[in-house]
Structures are given as C-alpha cells and as structure tokens.
Enzyme design. Structure first.
Site, PDB file in Angstrom:
ATOM      1  N   SER A 105      -1.038  -8.782  -5.612  1.00  0.00           N
ATOM      2  CA  SER A 105      -2.294  -8.135  -5.937  1.00  0.00           C
ATOM      3  C   SER A 105      -3.498  -9.024  -5.241  1.00  0.00           C
ATOM      4  CB  SER A 105      -2.788  -8.654  -7.696  1.00  0.00           C
ATOM      5  OG  SER A 105      -4.317  -8.333  -7.707  1.00  0.00           O
ATOM      6  N   SER A 106      -5.239  -8.490  -5.193  1.00  0.00           N
ATOM      7  CA  SER A 106      -5.937  -9.115  -4.314  1.00  0.00           C
ATOM      8  C   SER A 106      -6.737 -10.051  -5.151  1.00  0.00           C
ATOM      9  CB  SER A 106      -6.526  -8.110  -3.767  1.00  0.00           C
ATOM     10  OG  SER A 106      -5.778  -7.214  -2.802  1.00  0.00           O
ATOM     11  N   ASP A 156       0.798  -0.769  -6.219  1.00  0.00           N
ATOM     12  CA  ASP A 156       0.601  -2.177  -5.895  1.00  0.00           C
ATOM     13  C   ASP A 156       1.242  -2.867  -4.930  1.00  0.00           C
ATOM     14  OD1 ASP A 156      -2.290  -2.250  -5.759  1.00  0.00           O
ATOM     15  OD2 ASP A 156      -2.184  -3.398  -7.199  1.00  0.00           O
ATOM     16  N   GLU A 158      -0.174   0.484 -11.718  1.00  0.00           N
ATOM     17  CA  GLU A 158      -0.518  -0.380 -10.635  1.00  0.00           C
ATOM     18  C   GLU A 158       1.005  -0.493  -9.976  1.00  0.00           C
ATOM     19  OE1 GLU A 158      -3.434  -2.927 -10.115  1.00  0.00           O
ATOM     20  OE2 GLU A 158      -2.948  -2.473 -12.133  1.00  0.00           O
ATOM     21  N   THR A 205      -8.048  -4.963 -14.420  1.00  0.00           N
ATOM     22  CA  THR A 205      -7.840  -4.160 -13.698  1.00  0.00           C
ATOM     23  C   THR A 205      -6.890  -2.523 -14.120  1.00  0.00           C
ATOM     24  OG1 THR A 205      -7.071  -2.376 -11.169  1.00  0.00           O
ATOM     25  CG2 THR A 205      -6.018  -4.431 -12.346  1.00  0.00           C
ATOM     26  N   THR A 264     -11.002  -2.062 -10.207  1.00  0.00           N
ATOM     27  CA  THR A 264     -10.665  -3.277 -10.822  1.00  0.00           C
ATOM     28  C   THR A 264     -11.732  -3.604 -11.847  1.00  0.00           C
ATOM     29  OG1 THR A 264      -8.896  -3.445  -9.711  1.00  0.00           O
ATOM     30  CG2 THR A 264     -10.170  -5.645 -10.851  1.00  0.00           C
ATOM     31  N   GLY A 304     -12.104  -4.280  -6.161  1.00  0.00           N
ATOM     32  CA  GLY A 304     -11.976  -3.146  -4.909  1.00  0.00           C
ATOM     33  C   GLY A 304     -11.102  -3.410  -3.976  1.00  0.00           C
ATOM     34  N   GLY A 305      -9.310  -4.091  -4.811  1.00  0.00           N
ATOM     35  CA  GLY A 305      -8.766  -4.597  -3.801  1.00  0.00           C
ATOM     36  C   GLY A 305      -9.041  -5.407  -2.477  1.00  0.00           C
ATOM     37  N   ASN A 343      -6.003  -0.662 -12.157  1.00  0.00           N
ATOM     38  CA  ASN A 343      -5.300   0.100 -10.378  1.00  0.00           C
ATOM     39  C   ASN A 343      -6.367   0.541 -10.202  1.00  0.00           C
ATOM     40  OD1 ASN A 343      -4.953  -0.221  -8.053  1.00  0.00           O
ATOM     41  ND2 ASN A 343      -3.204   1.064  -8.348  1.00  0.00           N
TER      42      ASN A 343
HETATM   43  N1  GLY Z   1      -4.883  -3.115  -8.221  1.00  0.00           N
HETATM   44  C1  GLY Z   1      -5.655  -3.812  -6.828  1.00  0.00           C
HETATM   45  C2  GLY Z   1      -5.281  -5.473  -7.125  1.00  0.00           C
HETATM   46  O1  GLY Z   1      -4.506  -6.039  -7.866  1.00  0.00           O
HETATM   47  O2  GLY Z   1      -5.609  -6.380  -6.251  1.00  0.00           O
END
Ligand code: GLY
Length: 598
Positions: free
Chosen positions: A479-480, A450, A447, A426, A408, A501-502, A428
C-alpha cells in the site's frame, strides 16, 4: 503561484478576516483562518512575473480550532460522530472507531467494512501501528490475472475476483480492544453508524459527486445499482439515503468480529463469491487477523515522525524523502521555487524507485529496511542529484514499481489528553470492486489490484509493479497509505496527517510536513498549498491545476522535467497544534470534508 498563495495567507492574517467554508458544528467551535508565518520566498518576483490567469482555488485556508480535541475526515457526518464521542468522554481511539464505522455508512465510496486500512496511534506516550490490510484469498495464485497470452485481465480491478479478504472490522475491534478508553463499549461505538444506516442521511452534493464518478462501476452490478442508483439514477438531492441491510450487518458486529467473519454476513459474502466466481471462502474470513506492527520512526529537523511500516510503503518512503532532503536547506531555496521543487522531485524520484523495487508484505518478503532508512543511503542518493538538471528515471536502477489505486479516505483524531489516532481506510477505487454484498448493503474492495499482477509491466495507473509485491495466498498487497503522527521538539503532537490517493498520499503528506517544518506554515496553509507528485515511473512530475506559475514551469522544463497537470492531488486532511490549541484542516479539495472540535 507559491508567493501569491503565501501572500494571500498573510493578508488574511493581517486583516483578521474569517474563512469562507461552512462549519456545521455547534459552539464553541470557532472557524478562523490559521495564523501563518510567511517564509522568505527566494524568487517571488520571478514567479510573479509569470503570474497565473487563474488564482489558486484554495488560497484562504479554512480551519477549525479547539482546545479539547479534534476530528477531521472527508465526511461531515462522520466527523461529527467522532466529535460527539470525544465530547462525551471517549478517547481518540474510541472516536476513531466510531468515525470509521460512520464513514462506512455515510461515505461508502471509500469508508468501509468491506476493505482494510492502517492506523498509527500515540496513546499515553506510546507509538503503535495497526495493520488491517486485506489479504489475498488462499486460492489466489501469482498469475491469476493473466490471460492465455500472458496479458493482464481487467478482473484484477473490477468485479468479484478483485476482492481481497476484508480487514476493517478486525482492525477496528483491535483498536477498541487495545486502546479504547473503557468508558465506551464496542456497542456504543457502533451505535451512531447503525442509526445512520437505519434512519438515513441527507443526500447532498458531496455524496452525489462520488456517485457520479462511481456510477459506471456500480451499474454493472445489480445489487450495487439497486442500492446506489435506484430506478437507474442516483437518489435525489435532499432525499434521505437509508441502508437497512447495512444496519443489520452492523448490528451483527455488535457481538465482535465473529459477527462479521462468521455467521450470516460471512455466509452471504461467500455465497456471492461462489455464484459470481470469486475466491474468498469461509476459512479465509475466519482466518483473517489484524496485526500490530512497529511504526517507522525517524527524525526530520528536530521533529519525530512515526508512520506506517510495510505492508504499507508509506512510512519508509516518507522517511527516505525526508532523509535525502534534510541535507538541503530547502527553506532558503524559497517556497515552491524551481530550485526547491527540483531537489524535492529528485528526492521523491529516488525514494519511489527504491520503494517500488524493494517493498512488500514483511511476512512474505525480506526487505533491506535498515539500509533504506540509513543516513548512508540518503547520502548516496544526494550525491547523484545534479543542480539544475532532472535525472532521467532510466538512470536510477531500482524499478519496477508497485501499484496503488486512486481512492481511499483518511481521518485524524486527537483528544483532550493529547493522544492521537491517524487512520487511513480504503476499498481501493471509488466504490471498490463495484460489488455490493447481496443482503449486506456494503461494497467490497478491489484491493487485489494493489498487487503486482504482472511484475515489470505498467498497470492501469501507469505504475510498474515489482516482484516483492507479487500475489501469494494470504499475502497483504503493498500500500501507499501513510497515517502519520509528528511530534514537535517540545515532545507534544504537532501534526496528525495522512491521505487518500494511492501513491500521491506519500508525497502529499511529505509536503504538509515540510510546509510546516521548513516554511513555518500552519496546518491550514500546509494542507491548502499546491501539491506536486513524482514517483520515479512514469518519468514525469504531476502538478495541480493553477498550482504552478508559468515562470516556474519554464524553469523546471529547462532542467529536463516533463510536467503533467491534474485536477487535484490526494485528499489529505490534517490536524495541527499551535500552542495549546488544536487546528483542524479539512481537505479543501474534497467536497464534504469537515474538521469538528468537541
Ligand atoms: N489502495 C491504495 C493503497 O493502498 O495505496
């Protein structure tokens, strides 16, 4: 390690030396290390007794300072585009839109028009949150990624079936339409990206490093391979990378989002979907809408924090961690001492357990947000934290977890009025699905991974996914991303942060916040400091290479922690404020990032 890091920051301050990283920005930008007040380190002697063979690679924070605003991103070309918009009278929203489009051209591994994202804004004192997350196509089904034996298939994360309906163009339009300065037209903000795509940019080590990682995915898709790996290999260093098809696609967007969601670009995307077995239709594209949402707002030791609400878990999880830790005087435990890290890891463990089980798209699932954000919840969690012993994650009943991909990109902007935009975008994974739209020159996201494609089962990243995040047509995947704006006790913006970084995004942003608020580090030191990550499952703490002294590891292992080393955790550039000055800290872990001041 922690004490060595802080001591080195303090030494640089005493000597008044300049930092060492390049700053390809014109005067009057001055590059200096940040003044950092050094907190008490509880057990410095114990930590130094087990000092590392290798020094922490980011010991000397490098920052850019400016009084009139700042842009910091993972790509120097894009930061300079945003800086130029500020310098020519644009506001933070104008600069954010132009930076995002420039990232789509110059940082195609994560910058995009084929993906989605989130932004938190503070303009004219008002906080807002913008959701331009991708949605599942109308034809998506809960079990679409399961094979006949109920086992997950790879196409959730690779190729055309992994693509969610892109939200970026609609989101950037909404940001411009609602918060743009009116001094800059939409066309003005697209112009630098169009020029970059048509005339090209110089292939450097940073671009090549992303292609090195992405090559295996890109080479599986002929259109992607022809664009990014011409003749079967990445373009030569120093050559010019042009993307005329993307320039044409961006020119079509000059008329507004319909130039993307309808017309020739939409037709090309849908044609490819039909040819290669994807699900997105013209109706899906036409229906896509970005949404304004109410930011998650909470306080931490006199600071006001605004971050992203669901369908991102970023703000809620950040708030849960902060609320638990506000009950401890962590500054007295010593910077990154085993005692401090212990309570931080336990707070992360509990916050992620709740996140993973409970959160999803608010338009589809009911979430106990009031409870999770209450002081009562935090108090209950604190009561279960045992001094000197890691709580096994199996004892915390809130799993399963939701997935997030590893790549991202985040950028932050502040303008001369003190207004701020924190934006994360992002596709992803690195280069998303690996699929480039034929004739369009842009990469599509993956995505859909996710979502919880197999609720209750670990995904490719070892994360276990929850029912609240199961696939449904039109739903946004959890998402994170955690674009965040922190206002200090004086009522002014103090920190604009976020990351890539997720799931490691949230813990990186938390650590930057705590490094500043609890330990008095300035933003350069806060970004550079070693990072740690704990997400409930798997039951392990990830630390960065050379970021943990052996004496600290030993103490943590004796408490019951399983420690795993990783090269680095998250890319989380940030902007801080010291007095009347903005301090931009690019991510030292990401080659090619830059802070740029007008
Ligand atoms: N694709 C990473 C997030 O949305 O957390």
């Amino acid at each position: 390690m922690a004490s060595r890091f802080l001591r080195s920051v303090s030494l640089v301050l005493l000597l008044g030396c300049a930092g060492g990283a390049p700053a390809p920005t014109p005067a009057p930008v001055v590059q200096t290390p940040a003044p950092t007040s050094v907190p008490a380190v509880a057990d410095a002697a114990a930590i130094d007794a087990g000092a590392q063979a290798n020094p922490w690679p980011y010991q000397t924070p490098v920052v850019v300072r400016g009084a009139n605003g700042m842009v910091v991103s993972d790509n120097a070309v894009a930061s300079n585009v945003g800086r130029d918009v500020l310098a020519s009278g644009g506001n933070a929203a104008d600069a954010a839109v132009a930076t995002a489009f420039a990232l789509a051209v110059a940082y195609p591994t994560a910058g995009n028009i084929g993906g989605g994202g989130f932004a938190v804004t503070r303009m004219r004192g008002e906080l807002r949150a913008l959701d331009f997350r991708e949605t599942a196509p109308a034809a998506a089904t809960r079990d679409m990624y399961l094979d006949a034996n109920g086992k997950p298939k790879a196409d959730a994360r690779d190729g055309i079936k992994s693509v969610g309906v892109p939200g970026s163009v609609a989101g950037l339009w909404e940001l411009h339409r609602t918060l743009g300065s009116k001094k800059k037209t939409w066309k003005d903000l697209l112009a630098p990206a169009i020029k970059l795509a048509r005339e090209g940019f110089v292939v450097d080590d940073a671009f090549l490093s992303t292609l090195e990682v992405g090559a295996k995915r890109l080479e599986k898709h002929p259109v992607s391979a022809a664009l990014f790996l011409p003749g079967g290999a990445p373009p030569a260093k120093g050559s010019t990378f042009k993307n005329p098809e993307l320039a044409t696609v961006l020119e079509r967007i000059e008329k507004g989002p319909s130039g993307f969601y309808e017309g020739p670009t939409a037709a090309a995307l849908v044609k490819q979907m039909k040819e290669e077995g994807g699900l997105i239709t013209l109706a899906d594209l036409k229906k896509y809408q970005a949404k304004w949402r109410k930011p998650v707002e909470f306080t931490y030791r006199g600071h006001k924090i605004a971050s992203m609400p669901p369908p991102s878990s970023g703000g809620v999880t950040l708030a849960m961690i902060a609320h638990i830790l506000e009950g401890y005087e962590i500054n007295k435990l010593g910077f990154q001492s085993p005692e401090q890290l212990h309570v931080v890891f336990e707070a992360m463990r509990r916050a992620y357990a709740a996140r993973n089980a409970k959160l999803g798209d608010p338009d589809f699932v009911k979430m106990p947000l009031a409870e999770l954000l209450s002081e009562g919840w935090a108090k209950e969690q604190r009561a279960t934290i045992v001094p000197d012993r890691a709580t096994p994650s199996s004892e915390i009943v809130a799993a399963p977890a939701s997935a997030s991909g590893p790549h991202t990109t985040h950028f932050s902007v502040v303008d001369s009025a003190g207004d701020a935009v924190s934006l994360t975008t992002t596709i992803n994974w690195w280069y998303g699905s690996g699929v480039t739209v034929k004739g369009g020159g842009f990469v599509l996201n993956n995505e859909m991974d996710d979502f919880a494609s197999v609720p209750g089962t670990a995904n490719g990243f070892g994360l276990v996914q929850g029912e609240a995040n199961a696939i449904a047509p039109g739903k946004r995947m959890l998402s994170s991303m955690a674009p965040t704006i922190v206002t200090g006790p004086d009522g002014k913006v103090l920190l604009v942060a976020g990351g890539a970084g997720g799931p490691t995004i949230i813990t990186a942003v938390w650590q930057e916040l705590s490094n500043m608020v609890d330990f008095g580090l300035d933003v350069g030191a806060a970004v550079s400091a070693p990072r740690f990550h704990m997400q409930h499952l798997p039951d392990e703490v990830i630390f960065e290479k050379d970021g943990l002294a052996p004496a600290t590891s030993k103490r943590l292992e004796a408490m019951g922690y399983t420690l795993k080393e990783r090269g680095h955790l998250a890319d989380a550039p940030a902007i801080g404020r010291a007095g009347g000055e903005w301090i931009g800290a690019a991510e030292p872990r990401r080659l090619g990032g830059l802070a740029a001041a007008p």
